[in-house]
Design a protein around this motif. Sequence first.
Motif, short mmCIF file in Angstrom:
data_model
loop_
_atom_site.label_atom_id
_atom_site.label_comp_id
_atom_site.label_asym_id
_atom_site.label_seq_id
_atom_site.Cartn_x
_atom_site.Cartn_y
_atom_site.Cartn_z
N TYR A 38 -56.92 -91.68 121.17
CA TYR A 38 -57.18 -91.19 122.52
C TYR A 38 -57.46 -89.68 122.44
O TYR A 38 -57.09 -89.01 121.48
CB TYR A 38 -55.99 -91.46 123.45
CG TYR A 38 -54.67 -90.93 122.96
CD1 TYR A 38 -54.21 -89.66 123.32
CD2 TYR A 38 -53.87 -91.69 122.12
CE1 TYR A 38 -53.01 -89.18 122.86
CE2 TYR A 38 -52.65 -91.22 121.65
CZ TYR A 38 -52.23 -89.96 122.03
OH TYR A 38 -51.03 -89.47 121.56
N TYR A 40 -60.36 -86.51 124.22
CA TYR A 40 -61.43 -86.15 125.14
C TYR A 40 -62.59 -85.56 124.37
O TYR A 40 -62.46 -85.18 123.19
CB TYR A 40 -60.92 -85.15 126.18
CG TYR A 40 -60.62 -83.77 125.64
CD1 TYR A 40 -61.60 -82.77 125.63
CD2 TYR A 40 -59.36 -83.46 125.14
CE1 TYR A 40 -61.33 -81.51 125.14
CE2 TYR A 40 -59.08 -82.20 124.64
CZ TYR A 40 -60.07 -81.23 124.64
OH TYR A 40 -59.80 -79.98 124.14
N ARG A 181 -66.72 -83.09 130.74
CA ARG A 181 -65.51 -83.47 129.98
C ARG A 181 -65.16 -84.91 130.31
O ARG A 181 -65.07 -85.29 131.48
CB ARG A 181 -64.34 -82.55 130.32
CG ARG A 181 -63.03 -83.02 129.67
CD ARG A 181 -61.87 -82.13 129.97
NE ARG A 181 -60.62 -82.72 129.51
CZ ARG A 181 -59.71 -82.11 128.78
NH1 ARG A 181 -59.92 -80.86 128.40
NH2 ARG A 181 -58.59 -82.73 128.44
N ASP A 183 -62.31 -87.80 129.42
CA ASP A 183 -61.04 -88.24 128.84
C ASP A 183 -61.11 -89.75 128.64
O ASP A 183 -61.45 -90.49 129.57
CB ASP A 183 -59.88 -87.88 129.76
CG ASP A 183 -59.65 -86.38 129.82
OD1 ASP A 183 -58.93 -85.86 128.96
OD2 ASP A 183 -60.23 -85.73 130.73
N TRP A 185 -59.88 -93.28 125.83
CA TRP A 185 -59.21 -93.82 124.65
C TRP A 185 -59.96 -95.05 124.17
O TRP A 185 -60.67 -95.70 124.94
CB TRP A 185 -57.73 -94.12 124.89
CG TRP A 185 -57.42 -94.97 126.07
CD1 TRP A 185 -57.37 -94.59 127.37
CD2 TRP A 185 -57.10 -96.37 126.07
NE1 TRP A 185 -57.05 -95.64 128.18
CE2 TRP A 185 -56.86 -96.75 127.41
CE3 TRP A 185 -56.98 -97.34 125.07
CZ2 TRP A 185 -56.53 -98.05 127.76
CZ3 TRP A 185 -56.64 -98.63 125.43
CH2 TRP A 185 -56.42 -98.96 126.77
#
Length: 1385
Positions: A38, A40, A181, A183, A185
């Motif tokens: 995980y 970013y 950006r 984020d 996983w």
Amino acid sequence: MAKPRKQKNEEHKTDNSEAVVKHQKLCLSIDLQKRLIYGYTEIEVAVPENGIVGLHADNLIIESVVVDGEPARFEIFPHYQQMDSDDRWCSVSSANSAADAAGSVYVSCLERELVPNLLIMCSSEVVKAVPEPPEPPEQLELLAPPEQSEKIEHTVQPEQTLQENGMLTSSEPKQNVKLIRIDYWVEKIETGIHIEKDVLHTDNQIRRARCWFPCMDDSAQRCCFDLEFTVDNKFVAASTGALLYQVMTNDDPPRKTYVYKITVPVAAQWISLVVAPFEIFPDSHNSLITHLCLPPNLPKLQNTVGFLHSAYSHFEHYLSTKFPFGSYTQVFIDPEMAISSLCLGASMSTFSSQILFDEKIIDQTIDTRIQLAYGLARQWFGVYITAESPNDEWLLDGLAGFMTDSFIKQSLGNNEARYRRYKANCAVCKADDSPATALSSSDASKALYGTQCIGFYGKIRSWKSVAVLQMLEKQMGPESFCKVLKNLVAPLKDTSRPLRTLSTKEFRHLANEVGNLERPFLREFFPRWVGSSGCPVLKMGFSYNKRKNLVELAALRGCTATPDTKPDLVKREPDVGWPGMMSIRVHELDGMYDHPVLPMAGETWQLLEIQCHSKLASKRIQKPKRGPKHDGSDDNVDTILPVDTRSNSIDSPLQWLRADPEMEYLAEIHFNQPVPMWINQLEKDKDVIAQAQAITALELFPRLLSVVNALNNLLCDSQAFWRVRIEAAFALATTASEETDWAGLLHLIKFYKSRRYDDKIGLPKPNDFQDFAEYFVLEAVPHAVALVRAADMKSPREAVEFILELLKYNENNGNPFSDVYWLAALVQSVGELEFGPQSVSFLSSLVKRIDRLLQFDRLMPSYNGILTVSCIRTLTQIALKLSEFTPLGRVIDLIKPFCSSKSQWQVRIEAFRALLDLEYHCKGIDAALILFSNYLEKEPSLRGQVKLGVHAMRLCQINGDSDDDHGVVRETLVALLRLLESPAAFNNVTLRHYLFCILQVLAGRPPTLCGVPRDETLIKGHVEICNELKNFFAAIVNQSKPSDTLMLSYDVPVPEINTETNVVTTTDNVGIQSEELTLTLTAPDPSIVVENNNNTREHNQSDLVILGYSEPHKEPDTVSNSQEPKKTVLKIKLKQSSASSRAEETDNAAIEILSHNGADHGTSSSVSIDAPMQINTTEAANQNLDDVNSSHDVGSRVTASIGSAKHDEVDVQCTADSSKVQSNDVDTLDHNKFVSLQALSEANDVAVGGPTGKPVSGSKEKKEKKKKDKEKKRKKKDKDDPAYIERKRLKKEKKEKKRKEKESAKLMVTPSVDIKHQERTEAVKDEVALGQVKDEMAVGQVKDEVAVGQVTNVVTPVDVAERTEGATSTHKLKIKIKTRTLTRP
């Protein structure tokens, strides 16, 4: 030079038509024990005019997307879709239909993968969200059928970034660069990135970088990267670029973060990562080179990589430039982990540890050095310099191979380099017969989608590209060609444009400017050798004219590619030929002379005259006297003279002739000259290619003793090249026969015994492998002996006894080198024997020896399991040859234990192959393919699956060449098609290609995607698909614009209609998810008028329509960033007919939905209900709560649209989605809450279309009428136009074709699915609560429940038995549930 062209290409990217990545940062946290990845990524992107940035992301869970610090709206359209319908392949009835279906499925998958599937809206305007309510209601859910896939609209909390018109202002001089950006996983660690034991590694499969980080997974998109990887303290994270520093984290226990930076722009596919408890071995000669491996392999690593600094220095010296990435890292992982023997990355190469060897291994040395050198050369050509387009990939592959050949020539010798190139050219000439081998064909590259580098044709293309570049080097000279390569890698003067690309056109320009090749030659050379397929075939013969002292040479030119298989890209005459002149080398008595006289173009038949320089001396030839002898002695001499003394010194001054001695052309040459001249060439010409050609020619004359003696002399010559000596040994085996008194066999045995036997005791001496060249030759002799055949095609007794003796008395004590390859060669020679009545008595002794070696190798495993692999292969060959006398069941039982996962990877794969061979020869190809499918499920390694796929394809090719009548049944074909679109095929790109090739071979077609028939109407181009997805995404965004969207407040019982956006967020604390709920009432047109009338009601009859199967490409699929894998979209549209507009009345709708945290019920079918509304004033909100409390997965989305007044409609959207993970310690809430929405005011006159509530004028209808009149005039004008008539005809045919496709798609739906559709349709009717209500619905409140709103006055029953006469209004309610599978199982 083409450097300015590169600038043009880069400037072309800045036209705001497509997004361009400028820089990317990737930060990941990796937990190998929990198998979690995980983190970013931050991407600097030049945003296009429409404001939509398209990225690639698969197998990822996107938690949030932020653009310049503000949350952004995004959609995910998964590339992979699992089709569960059993009747999708109902049309498959034969191998041909299965091959057609495989082509359609394969091309569709490849097209979809080209399309960016993560769309992000980057805009300058922000729609502010309403603050979170103090007591958020629970998520609204609606039960929907779960068969098909879902379509989910995702909304990011707490704000949405929108752009009013999706266009950038033209006055903005600079690019609109945004920082995105993401984020995320990794959801499924199956492809692109892998975790096995304590090792994490990535691979560079085609278009699989997207499976471990969001990126622009396109070779045209290159940028610099900042990389940060946090791992456990005991692991080492090796990645691309320069390691800046390592830092310890504050975690408990502490973890380590590795920070890398790559300053050279590279594509995303060249970003590599390997995490493992590595041993680090810095190169002792070059500090810029680092080697990593697992601890058990460290001694092998130290012995293997000692030479690499010489290759590194050779490349830098040849190119006159430093290594482009500063430092270079080699990583070695276990072979079962690697997807291939080499995985490239920028400044980093990942190899299989199978190529490592210790100081005792001899045979692996050459292949390992060549492979490591090739990986290093690819860093220059392929990673640092990339292809400008798919048409130019051949050039980078060829340049890397050319540099590798130059290193082979320097380190292993000129003989090794020339011999390998000669064998590669021979293979290319045999296989270059189809458009699939064309190096730079626009049609081929468009149709192959990058698969041209996979498999057999990929290897042929690679060899051909090197041969073409070597031909150019011969034409322009080594020094000029070296200057061209130096020009390509020289540092750029313009540092602001660091991208390095290379095109065929640019290289052609450099060949003219720097290489001094004439433009007419290049104009012919590139289209013929690069743009099309086929190699010249030359058949030549000669005669010597003694009177004129010249050679008359006749040549017939042909082509390996027939006119039917030539590509259509280059329109050429079939007999035009190739540019240039081929040289003929004549070896005369007083020297060697080259004559470049044979034109490669022009007439197919050529007759040439070559003047000789040497002259015969005036020597009188004495004739034999005729004496009275009757013993025949003189006659015997006369009969022997033509065989032994047919010397060219008597009849001519010629010794031998050669065509194209320097390999200036990639051509298949058949030269005809007398046997004594071939012998002269073999014995006197020291060129290894001349010797190899002479051996091939002399094999055709096995009965001549002079040929046998010449081959034996070459075998015994220790000064000759060892590979040529091995060829001579095998040629001797072909000459051995009873007619020559087994002379070839005796020479082989005598040669071996002279080197390896003790003369005193007559047994083999202990092994001594100090002389490597002699070792390789002696290792090949037993194999050659095993190939000797008698007249009955059985092995002679002497050959069987010889091999058994070598196995029995092999002794390796005192030898510093391992004899594992030596023993493996002996065992494999046993498999080549053919046992007859005289030699079958030795079979039991041979099998016992093999079994003894197997047991020994179990106790002490050999290097890479080589010995066990050879034993399994030999036992299989013996069982197949003696299947009539030996029960195969015993052999199968002996091999099966090696299929265990505990066995070595190489041993397990060989056992699978052996069992497949036995199954094929016993039961046919159908049974073998079924067994192959079973083994694919058992084999965990991706590389092992590829090996099995290659072997299965070979069995299919053998079956196609044989006269076997056993075909493949329909069930097996369907099983292969399911494998082709299975998750295993998506995870393993190479396996997927071989599965496609298997189906093509079964239909008698070549194993390539080139030339596969396809229906272009069913297969959309990736550009078209991309535009459709962007338009779809833009349409979703436009639905929530402030000017067009009306939001209902959740805390007012009877809300007022306004233009502000209210976002209602609800959190389910029982689970671990936070759901987002948005209730929206949309009025696209301000002409809609809604009135509340309590008196007038009309009764209408309802109609029910169930929609059939919907094709995947018709509706784009989306997926949210929710952790729930499945979601459903339910669209309810209520349209009022034109008759109701006269009354200017619109009844209000009431929808009550009770929300609770239901289980995931899977996907759902498609249902559409068209029903006129029946209004009842006596019932208001008496709906059954059991029907209202329908549950679905937590992330379901519900959309209800209510329309009136012809084309106008109002959309009520209820969206619920889960995006974030909540803590588990939150108090649980009551699950019996429900939300009621009252969409319209109870006042008598409320105008939804605008705040004033005025009726709508007919301006829209007038505009439409004018438009129709104008269209009629245009059609009348074009009625007589032929072009218009032709377009109309084509359009009609296309429409008819689509209609037939829809009908065939409906037929593919199984009856069971239809029954499920009907059952779920009844469920929908109950759950939506289509009953009668009052004209006003009160706001119900229940204890501990939150009442958000309630829509009143519209109820649509489905089951209505009669229609009220005199009804002036007809209402239609359409419920359409569209679902689609979004995630793979």
